[in-house]
Write an enzyme that holds these catalytic residues in place. Structure first.
Site, PDB file in Angstrom:
ATOM      1  N   SER A 243      -0.417   9.969   3.642  1.00  0.00           N
ATOM      2  CA  SER A 243       0.632   8.879   3.765  1.00  0.00           C
ATOM      3  C   SER A 243       0.388   7.978   4.943  1.00  0.00           C
ATOM      4  O   SER A 243      -0.644   8.288   5.837  1.00  0.00           O
ATOM      5  CB  SER A 243       2.096   9.474   4.080  1.00  0.00           C
ATOM      6  OG  SER A 243       2.778  10.087   2.689  1.00  0.00           O
ATOM      7  N   SER A 281       0.324   9.028  -2.232  1.00  0.00           N
ATOM      8  CA  SER A 281       0.410   8.344  -0.901  1.00  0.00           C
ATOM      9  C   SER A 281       1.657   7.527  -0.670  1.00  0.00           C
ATOM     10  O   SER A 281       1.956   6.672  -1.188  1.00  0.00           O
ATOM     11  CB  SER A 281      -0.905   7.699  -0.419  1.00  0.00           C
ATOM     12  OG  SER A 281      -0.825   7.397   0.927  1.00  0.00           O
ATOM     13  N   GLU A 283       3.644   5.035   1.704  1.00  0.00           N
ATOM     14  CA  GLU A 283       3.368   3.941   2.654  1.00  0.00           C
ATOM     15  C   GLU A 283       4.980   3.404   3.171  1.00  0.00           C
ATOM     16  O   GLU A 283       5.488   2.538   2.211  1.00  0.00           O
ATOM     17  CB  GLU A 283       2.625   2.851   2.222  1.00  0.00           C
ATOM     18  CG  GLU A 283       1.057   3.215   2.142  1.00  0.00           C
ATOM     19  CD  GLU A 283       0.628   4.261   1.095  1.00  0.00           C
ATOM     20  OE1 GLU A 283      -0.450   4.830   1.217  1.00  0.00           O
ATOM     21  OE2 GLU A 283       1.510   4.369   0.247  1.00  0.00           O
TER      22      GLU A 283
END
Length: 363
Positions: A243, A281, A283
């Site tokens: 992340s 991930s 963001e």
């Protein structure tokens, strides 16, 4: 071992390796704290399977609950467990410091921030409403025993109480156990100065980097990650399940809508370092402007919120992209190698450059 603080001038950052990111001029510290009033504090927890910590960002030096700031958030990819963004999006104001930590300590951090705000504001929950703590996270489970939840409320309070203008980057605070492009990642920061006809302004960025695959790493258009992967990770199956938290501060007078438009452009900086924003991930971008303070207590007159013209926005778009890109690279180049949970280890970029006699720098 518990560590606090540090100073930018004790570390070599990406510009010290000959890399100049973008066209715009950085602030004097080239950090989020170039925005006046913003301070950053770390508590780093290190030792054996414990490789984690806390990073706190104070948006101004007054009472943030009483004097709220225009704020916004933007989800690039929502694989994350942040707290407080629902009210942030609805009301467009920030009323607490922003705290970053690991995924399973979000609740602990929220409790600590709530206690911190209750102490400073006895009217909360009594004669006025409650409070909305903003907590961001990344998963540091490769190097840190995240199940142990080493971060305690006193660590969060220490980070809040020891926030400074100058602060350390790399494997510190919330970044202690984080990875970036399969290397050691963590905390990084950068800033840009914007000259408009009505004044000079600053955009500052702080990242908690924990994303990316080594073969994608690009520094100043140099695909150095491909070369490094051949040298150190030939048989390693790469996955991007990390992340990144991006925190944007500015003193530009903005509406919440304009600020949200700027936050969306942080993705350009992530992409220039090689990120493709993978499925696993998260963001998340959080941001605030210090230009206007919104009083908690309703005034008798209407509020006046200044904001720039839309034709000035392109400079801010460029600035946030450049500062985000450089902040990510600073998080990589300042980080030191960490031996963590069950002997897991990831190398530091600066060590690999020396080992393989590689150079960076603009083409």
């Amino acid at each position: 071992m518990v560590e606090r603080g540090g100073h930018l001038f004790n570390q070599k950052r990406i510009r010290d390796y000959g890399v100049t990111v973008g066209k715009m001029k950085p602030g004097s510290l080239n950090a989020i704290t170039d925005v006046s009033g913003v301070t950053v504090g770390h508590v780093t927890l290190s030792g054996g399977d414990m490789q984690t910590g806390v990073t706190a960002i104070l948006p101004h030096q007054g009472n943030v609950f009483q004097d709220k700031l225009i704020a916004s958030s933007h989800v690039i990819n929502g694989f994350g467990k942040t707290m407080g963004t629902i009210q942030l999006a609805e009301l467009g104001t920030l009323e607490t410091p922003i705290v970053l930590t690991n995924t399973l300590n979000v609740g602990t951090a929220a409790n600590a921030v709530i206690d911190y705000m209750l102490e400073k504001n006895p009217e909360i929950g009594s004669t006025t409403g409650t409070v909305n703590p903003i907590i961001g996270e990344c998963n540091d489970m490769f190097l840190n025993d995240v199940r142990a939840r080493f971060v305690k409320e006193e660590h969060v309070r220490q980070a809040l109480d020891h926030a400074e203008v100058e602060f350390e980057e790399g494997a510190v605070g919330a970044g202690r156990g984080m990875l970036c492009y399969s290397l050691k990642g963590g905390i990084g920061s950068a800033s840009r100065i914007i000259d408009l006809g009505h004044g000079q302004y600053t955009i500052g960025v702080l990242v908690l980097s924990n994303f990316g695959m080594l073969s994608d790493l690009t520094i100043s258009a140099n695909p150095i990650g491909k070369e490094l992967k051949k040298k150190i990770l030939q048989s390693h199956q790469e996955e991007d399940k990390g992340s990144v938290m991006v925190v944007v501060a500015t003193d530009i007078p903005l509406s919440e809508r304009q600020l949200n438009r700027i936050l969306k452009r942080a993705v350009t900086g992530l992409s220039r370092t090689g990120s493709i924003i993978t499925n696993g991930s998260g963001e998340i971008v959080l941001g605030f402007s210090t230009a206007t303070k919104i009083p908690h207590t309703k005034p008798q007159q209407c509020l006046t919120v200044e904001n720039i013209h839309e034709e000035d926005m392109d400079e801010a778009f460029r600035a946030v992209g450049e500062a985000t890109e450089e902040a990510v690279l600073n998080s990589l180049i300042t980080a030191s190698s960490v031996n963590g949970r069950e002997g897991n280890k990831r190398p530091a970029l600066k060590d690999l450059l020396q080992k393989f006699q590689l150079t960076l720098g603009n083409p």
